[in-house]
Scaffold this motif. Structure first.
Motif, PDB file in Angstrom:
ATOM      1  N   MET A 170      -9.583  19.022  15.496  1.00  0.00           N
ATOM      2  CA  MET A 170      -9.435  18.343  14.208  1.00  0.00           C
ATOM      3  C   MET A 170      -9.839  16.875  14.337  1.00  0.00           C
ATOM      4  N   PRO A 171     -10.508  16.318  13.324  1.00  0.00           N
ATOM      5  CA  PRO A 171     -10.943  14.914  13.415  1.00  0.00           C
ATOM      6  C   PRO A 171      -9.760  13.957  13.353  1.00  0.00           C
ATOM      7  N   PHE A 172      -9.820  12.915  14.161  1.00  0.00           N
ATOM      8  CA  PHE A 172      -8.781  11.879  14.148  1.00  0.00           C
ATOM      9  C   PHE A 172      -9.315  10.676  13.384  1.00  0.00           C
ATOM     10  N   SER A 173      -8.569  10.238  12.399  1.00  0.00           N
ATOM     11  CA  SER A 173      -8.998   9.126  11.561  1.00  0.00           C
ATOM     12  C   SER A 173      -7.796   8.250  11.249  1.00  0.00           C
ATOM     13  N   TYR A 174      -7.987   6.940  11.361  1.00  0.00           N
ATOM     14  CA  TYR A 174      -6.879   6.018  11.096  1.00  0.00           C
ATOM     15  C   TYR A 174      -7.407   4.777  10.386  1.00  0.00           C
ATOM     16  N   ARG A 175      -6.487   4.013   9.815  1.00  0.00           N
ATOM     17  CA  ARG A 175      -6.784   2.729   9.190  1.00  0.00           C
ATOM     18  C   ARG A 175      -5.503   1.925   9.135  1.00  0.00           C
ATOM     19  N   PHE A 176      -5.603   0.698   8.668  1.00  0.00           N
ATOM     20  CA  PHE A 176      -4.426  -0.144   8.512  1.00  0.00           C
ATOM     21  C   PHE A 176      -4.243  -0.471   7.035  1.00  0.00           C
ATOM     22  N   LEU A 177      -2.978  -0.567   6.627  1.00  0.00           N
ATOM     23  CA  LEU A 177      -2.670  -0.766   5.215  1.00  0.00           C
ATOM     24  C   LEU A 177      -3.257  -2.065   4.689  1.00  0.00           C
ATOM     25  N   ASP A 178      -3.253  -3.121   5.499  1.00  0.00           N
ATOM     26  CA  ASP A 178      -3.803  -4.389   5.001  1.00  0.00           C
ATOM     27  C   ASP A 178      -5.309  -4.289   4.779  1.00  0.00           C
ATOM     28  N   ASP A 179      -6.008  -3.448   5.574  1.00  0.00           N
ATOM     29  CA  ASP A 179      -7.442  -3.231   5.341  1.00  0.00           C
ATOM     30  C   ASP A 179      -7.676  -2.498   4.027  1.00  0.00           C
ATOM     31  N   SER A 180      -6.838  -1.492   3.743  1.00  0.00           N
ATOM     32  CA  SER A 180      -6.956  -0.754   2.481  1.00  0.00           C
ATOM     33  C   SER A 180      -6.646  -1.665   1.301  1.00  0.00           C
ATOM     34  N   PHE A 181      -5.696  -2.585   1.494  1.00  0.00           N
ATOM     35  CA  PHE A 181      -5.375  -3.562   0.452  1.00  0.00           C
ATOM     36  C   PHE A 181      -6.570  -4.479   0.196  1.00  0.00           C
ATOM     37  N   ASP A 182      -7.176  -4.971   1.286  1.00  0.00           N
ATOM     38  CA  ASP A 182      -8.348  -5.850   1.142  1.00  0.00           C
ATOM     39  C   ASP A 182      -9.500  -5.132   0.462  1.00  0.00           C
ATOM     40  N   GLU A 183      -9.595  -3.823   0.677  1.00  0.00           N
ATOM     41  CA  GLU A 183     -10.697  -3.047   0.098  1.00  0.00           C
ATOM     42  C   GLU A 183     -10.711  -3.136  -1.422  1.00  0.00           C
TER      43      GLU A 183
END
Length: 806
Positions: A659-672
């Motif tokens: 299964m693919p592993f994918s991550y991000r950070f909440l502050d990056d999603s906020f900046d988006e």
């Protein structure tokens, strides 16, 4: 004759190298800026125009207000499209997209790849949108279930060739037959699907007019007025929606519903307006903004105009150098129109050289411009059929615009007066020239103010208290693929050093997260007055603690209370709309899929938090305990984030092999959410710098010629004891007064423009007075440095040398 004009023009340019360099370089910068913005604007305006029926395709939008909660949606109900085609002959075709199911896991050998650009679409999809087939017949490809249409790049990715017809793709463990391969969807489209699955495979409860989850498009027949057609939606609502609504709420008519302050409206949006004029939810890709197109177009025009103004100012300022030439030519019988042609040819040659240099500059900076503007424009497009006519016409327009006044001015000298030395030539006070300098610096100051305020707003967004903590929240995507092991995965990660807490929920306080809305009421029977439309989020016990949200009344969900399965937590906005004196302990009613009211007890009120962009006010929201496993978020506190992520990835691979592993950070999603504003800020400061550079080039040239014209006066003043400071002040005074006047004109215009821009944000910074003062000070300082450089040079010159000819 033309050859002679060109020869004289080239000789004059070469003879006055410094003047020519200033003019050409200033024009080149202005033209390069104009070309890049034209590329940007043409690209933005071209979205979805590749469709043959683009002028007749419309999306059905939905607007709902119920009990104070507003929804502006890009989606409609599943029966809406078929109903419109069946009931109204103006509708030639319809199609729907169902993209609410999110991404799919596509098998490639032993591995699974998470593909986000997927949708279930109707078999009529390719009758509406112009997407040519490479293999198979796309118009009939999705007539049966378990079929899929893929793009050429997707076929290459999974099969190593575009010849993928009748091959099998496994998506979420379901096999689909590839029944057509289409060309890649154009970049300038408002949707970018790689997989288009048959609508027959969509997991959905069909036939509900009150549930809106489908992007629905209709094609109107030739000659139909879409604004007139929109009036039919009232009939559709009365005929189909009201009878369904009566099954679970007391409503007699839409008039009664609307009198209570509610709204349920449908409208049509032209396909070609979606990218620039739609800011609804959920959009299929990141949209542009028509305001920025207008602003950038205006900036391109203004920067080019500033460059033309430089040309005019410098040409007329150095008129003394050409006065005797004009006088002799007229004495020898040259007509005024011939002189006008000569000066216009010189102007055109200057512009052509500047244009060539501008194209080179545009080519060199295009990669940087693409990075800043989030585009993938190429030099090929710069020389394409849309831009090439503009390039051909541009030098003639600019040459005429910049050269007409100097040509008329220079050719108008009286020969006798010129040859006697009594003509009013040289650098004399000119109201027009002063007005043009004021225009240049007023524009520059407006751009400086705009740039500062945009950056202040972005800084305000970054530092505003949001009601939750977005820092160091690690989000693991697609954890639903773990199935029943998702909680075990969460517990394993919680045991890692540096992990403080974790929560399983697909709902996050950023605008690209999952969204769901529901109608609730204070009584078992909902009516037009007691119902409220709210966001509904399914969370777990640890959600509020992990995201740093605060309970202001009551308590959080707890495993120690078995009754919490029928409890809810509301936000402060919902509490205000419900108008309970003490909301904790009160009951509200929510309708299930069978339209039966279920009672939920309010156990807590969470402090308001921004779960959408700061452009929007905080709407009503309630939270329930529920299973939403597609995202798992962890609050972390460690200096070595990369090591922690590696640990989490290792645990993932052991629990979900393949299964693919994918991550991000909440502050990056906020900046988006604010990438558009960040790009505008970068572009704005770039344009501000360019405008100032061009204005300073012109100012530098004017001061140079002012010093040349007053060189004997300066010499005499120095002989009589004037200091360098006195000479610099003499040459600087008039120009600095013009810059100060520019600031006075720029302030109200900048305030008006930025006030309108900030109005788009429900939460915004203040326009402090010091911003305007700083912008004026920057402009004055830049002007002073520009003027002083040449003024000091003139003041330090040997007066004996300058007076020797007298």
């Amino acid at each position: 004759m033309l050859r002679n004009y060109l020869k004289v023009a080239i000789r004059n340019l070469w003879k006055n190298k410094s003047f020519s360099a200033i003019n050409i370089f200033g024009l080149a910068i202005g033209l390069a800026t104009c070309l890049l913005i034209v590329l940007y604007v043409v690209d933005e305006l071209s979205y979805d125009t590749y469709n043959e029926k683009a002028d007749r395709i419309y999306r059905v939008n939905t607007d709902i207000r119920f009990g104070g909660g507003d929804l502006h949606l890009t989606v409609a109900s599943d029966p809406m499209g078929p109903t419109l085609k069946r009931d109204y002959p103006q509708v030639e075709e319809y199609t729907r997209m169902y993209a609410s199911s999110g991404s799919k896991l596509i098998r490639k050998g032993a591995q699974f790849i998470e593909e986000p650009n997927v949708a279930h679409v109707d078999s009529t999809f390719f009758n509406v949108f112009t997407l040519p087939s490479l293999e198979g017949n796309a118009r009939t490809a999705l007539n049966e279930p378990n079929t899929v249409v893929i793009t050429a790049s997707t076929a290459q990715k999974y099969f190593g060739t575009t010849h993928a017809l009748n091959k099998i793709i496994e998506a979420d463990k379901i096999p689909y037959k590839v029944t057509a391969v289409i060309k890649d969807i154009p970049r300038n489209s408002h949707f970018h699907f790689d997989f288009m699955f048959s609508m027959d495979n969509a997991d959905y409860k069909w036939g509900n007019f009150l549930s809106n989850n489908f992007q629905t498009y209709i094609v109107l027949k030739e000659g139909s007025d879409y604004k007139a057609f929109e009036k039919n939606f009232k009939t559709v609502v009365a005929k189909y929606l009201v009878p369904q609504a009566k099954q679970f709420m007391q409503i007699n008519s839409m008039e009664e519903f609307e009198k209570a302050g509610n709204k349920l409206e449908y409208s049509l949006m032209p396909l070609t307006d979606i990218h620039l004029r739609s800011d609804r939810f959920p959009e299929l890709s990141v949209n542009g903004n028509i305001q920025y197109v207008y602003v950038f177009s205006a900036v391109a025009f203004i920067v080019l105009l500033i460059a033309c103004i430089n040309f005019m100012n410098l040409s007329t300022a150095r008129s003394a150098n050409r006065a005797k030439e004009v006088g002799i030519r007229k004495v020898l019988g040259t007509e005024r129109k011939t002189l006008v042609y000569q000066f216009l040819i010189e102007s055109l040659v200057t512009v052509l050289i500047a244009l060539f240099l501008a194209v080179c500059i545009a080519f060199l900076v295009l990669p940087l411009f693409n990075d800043v503007a989030a585009k993938s424009l190429s030099i090929k497009e710069l020389l394409g059929k849309k831009i090439l006519p503009f390039l051909i016409v541009l030098p003639f327009i600019v040459g005429l615009l910049a050269g007409a006044y100097p040509a008329l001015f220079l050719s108008g000298f009286k020969p006798i007066a010129v040859l006697k030395g009594s003509a009013s030539t040289g650098f004399k006070k000119s109201s027009l020239r002063s007005a043009l300098v004021v225009f240049q610096f007023a524009t520059s100051i407006i751009l400086i103010i705009g740039t500062i305020i945009v950056y202040r707003q972005l800084n305000y967004i970054q530092n505003k208290k949001l009601g939750f903590n977005k820092e160091q929240v690690l989000i693991i995507n697609g954890t639903g693929a773990l199935g029943n092991n998702v909680r075990s995965f969460k517990n394993e990660v919680l045991n890692m050093q540096g992990v403080i807490s974790g929560t399983i929920s697909g709902f996050l306080p950023v605008s690209n997260s999952s969204r769901n809305d529901n109608s609730v009421s204070k009584t078992p029977v909902i009516d037009s007055k007691n119902g409220i439309n709210m966001q509904r989020w399914a969370i777990d016990y640890d959600y509020l603690n992990t995201l740093g949200m605060h309970i202001v009344q009551g308590r959080n969900f707890s495993p120690g209370y078995g009754s919490d399965s029928s409890a809810i937590i509301i936000n402060e906005t919902a509490a205000k709309l419900l108008a309970f004196d003490k909301p904790v302990g009160k009951k509200i009613y929510i309708y299930n899929d069978e339209n039966k009211p279920l009672a939920f007890e309010i156990i807590g009120v969470v402090q308001n938090f921004n779960f959408e962009s700061l452009r929007q006010s905080i709407g009503p929201l309630y939270m329930v305990l529920g299973n939403s496993p597609w995202l798992t978020s962890f609050k972390v506190q460690t200096a070595n984030i990369s090591a922690l992520v590696s640990q989490v990835q290792s645990k993932w691979k052991s629990m979900a092999p393949g299964m693919p592993f994918s991550y991000r950070f909440l502050d990056d999603s906020f900046d988006e959410m604010y990438r558009g504003e960040q790009r505008v800020a970068k572009v704005a400061i770039t344009f501000a710098i360019l405008a100032i550079v061009i204005a300073c080039l012109g100012l530098f040239g004017l001061v140079t010629y002012a010093a040349e014209q007053r060189i004997k006066e300066i010499g005499i003043r120095k002989v009589l004891g004037a200091s360098i400071g006195n000479i610099v002040g003499l040459l600087s005074k008039d120009f600095l007064l013009l810059v100060a006047l520019s600031a006075c004109i720029a302030f109200p215009l900048a305030w008006w423009a930025m006030h309108n821009w900030l109005e788009d944000f429900a939460f915004r910074t203040n326009m402090s007075w010091w911003v305007f003062m700083v912008a004026a000070a920057i402009a004055l300082l830049i002007a002073l440095v520009t003027i002083s450089f040449q003024a000091i040079k003139a003041a330090m010159a040997n007066p004996v040398k300058n007076l020797r000819t007298e």
